[in-house]
Design an enzyme around this catalytic site. Sequence first.
Site, short mmCIF file in Angstrom:
data_model
loop_
_atom_site.label_atom_id
_atom_site.label_comp_id
_atom_site.label_asym_id
_atom_site.label_seq_id
_atom_site.Cartn_x
_atom_site.Cartn_y
_atom_site.Cartn_z
N GLY A 1 0.75 -1.27 -0.06
CA GLY A 1 0.12 -0.12 0.11
C GLY A 1 0.59 1.22 0.01
O GLY A 1 0.23 2.24 0.36
N SER A 2 2.15 1.29 -0.41
CA SER A 2 2.86 2.43 -0.41
C SER A 2 2.32 3.29 -1.32
O SER A 2 2.18 4.64 -1.39
CB SER A 2 4.37 2.23 -0.73
OG SER A 2 4.68 1.74 -2.07
N ASN A 3 1.72 3.00 -2.49
CA ASN A 3 0.95 4.02 -3.46
C ASN A 3 -0.02 4.39 -2.88
O ASN A 3 -0.41 5.74 -3.30
CB ASN A 3 0.75 3.31 -4.81
CG ASN A 3 2.13 3.05 -5.56
OD1 ASN A 3 2.47 4.11 -6.30
ND2 ASN A 3 2.80 1.95 -5.70
N HIS B 1 1.44 0.75 -13.16
CA HIS B 1 1.71 -0.37 -13.50
C HIS B 1 3.58 -0.19 -13.52
O HIS B 1 3.72 0.82 -14.17
CB HIS B 1 1.28 -0.85 -14.68
CG HIS B 1 1.95 -2.42 -15.19
ND1 HIS B 1 1.73 -3.67 -14.65
CD2 HIS B 1 3.15 -2.65 -15.91
CE1 HIS B 1 2.57 -4.44 -15.00
NE2 HIS B 1 3.22 -3.77 -15.98
N ILE C 1 -10.55 -6.70 -12.90
CA ILE C 1 -11.81 -6.14 -12.59
C ILE C 1 -12.98 -6.83 -13.59
O ILE C 1 -12.71 -6.79 -14.62
CB ILE C 1 -11.77 -4.55 -12.60
CG1 ILE C 1 -10.58 -3.89 -11.75
CG2 ILE C 1 -13.01 -3.68 -12.47
CD1 ILE C 1 -10.95 -4.16 -10.08
N MET D 1 -4.20 -6.99 -7.04
CA MET D 1 -3.61 -8.19 -8.09
C MET D 1 -4.67 -8.78 -8.54
O MET D 1 -4.62 -10.36 -8.71
CB MET D 1 -2.64 -9.11 -7.08
CG MET D 1 -1.50 -8.39 -6.65
SD MET D 1 -0.81 -7.59 -8.16
CE MET D 1 1.03 -7.22 -7.49
N ARG D 2 -5.95 -8.46 -9.17
CA ARG D 2 -7.00 -9.06 -9.51
C ARG D 2 -7.38 -8.32 -10.93
O ARG D 2 -7.39 -7.01 -10.85
CB ARG D 2 -8.15 -9.12 -8.64
CG ARG D 2 -7.81 -10.26 -7.59
CD ARG D 2 -8.76 -10.38 -6.33
NE ARG D 2 -8.24 -11.23 -5.52
CZ ARG D 2 -8.17 -12.36 -5.76
NH1 ARG D 2 -8.55 -13.30 -6.58
NH2 ARG D 2 -7.47 -13.21 -4.63
N ASN E 1 -5.34 2.53 -12.94
CA ASN E 1 -4.20 1.67 -12.36
C ASN E 1 -2.94 2.07 -12.63
O ASN E 1 -2.72 2.85 -13.54
CB ASN E 1 -4.31 0.17 -13.21
CG ASN E 1 -3.48 -0.89 -12.43
OD1 ASN E 1 -3.11 -0.97 -11.34
ND2 ASN E 1 -2.74 -1.68 -13.26
C1 GRF Z 1 3.52 -1.28 -7.42
O1 GRF Z 1 4.80 -1.67 -8.09
C2 GRF Z 1 2.27 -1.10 -8.37
O2 GRF Z 1 2.91 -0.57 -9.70
C3 GRF Z 1 2.27 -2.73 -8.95
O3 GRF Z 1 2.01 -3.11 -7.45
C4 GRF Z 1 3.18 -2.48 -6.57
C5 GRF Z 1 2.15 -2.13 -5.22
O4 GRF Z 1 3.24 -1.39 -4.27
N1 GRF Z 1 0.99 -2.77 -9.47
P1 GRF Z 1 2.48 -0.88 -3.07
O5 GRF Z 1 1.24 -2.08 -2.57
O6 GRF Z 1 1.53 0.32 -3.58
O7 GRF Z 1 3.54 -0.71 -2.30
#
Ligand code: GRF
Length: 188
Positions: free
Chosen positions: A11-13, A107, A91, A88-89, A105
């Site tokens: 969940g860092s993003n 990526h 939609i 990771m799914r 999203n």
């Molecule tokens: C990120 O690299 C994102 O691009 C990919 O999964 C990772 C998620 O990282 N889809 P985080 O959970 O946001 O730390």
Amino acid sequence: MNIAVFASGSGSNFQALVEACRDQNDFNFVLLFSDYPQAYALERANKLGIPSLAASPKDFNSRDEYEEFLLRKMEDYQVDYILLAGYMRIIGQDLLEAYPDRILNIHPSLLPAFPGRHGIADAYRAGVKETGVTVHLVDQGIDTGRILKQAKVLIEQGETLADLEEKIHQVEHQLYPQVVKEYLKGVE
Ligand code: GRF
């Protein structure tokens, strides 16, 4: 506008989005959803004071039921936009139809190169000199929707995979909030 973030992992993003969008008075992060009840993203939501919800698809009789549940929750929370951040799914069709061009999203590669779960490692092992980050709209495919913005990241000689991952994540944490701010303001 009400925003839900879907995350399966760290969940860092998600955290970067919330922190970078604090200056947007009209952005309300109303829900962090995770399909993985142990995801660290849930703890981050807690610390950030954002409501969270976890439900594993395994707890439903079918994928359709899981999708119906998600759609109901989006209605409950009056969600306008869904931001996938390490979710990771795929939609499902119902959610896609309920949120046309309203699911984004991030990526970790320069799509269409290296789609799928291991975008960073796949690029690293392929020996390419540059890779990057893509923010795109979500469609029924895997990392195939319309690209909104990309940022390049060079792979230096001798760099380890861990170094590259770190660099990519730093770029993600800048690019995703930037694109979200531009896109949500543009279409609203
Ligand atoms: C990120 O690299 C994102 O691009 C990919 O999964 C990772 C998620 O990282 N889809 P985080 O959970 O946001 O730390």
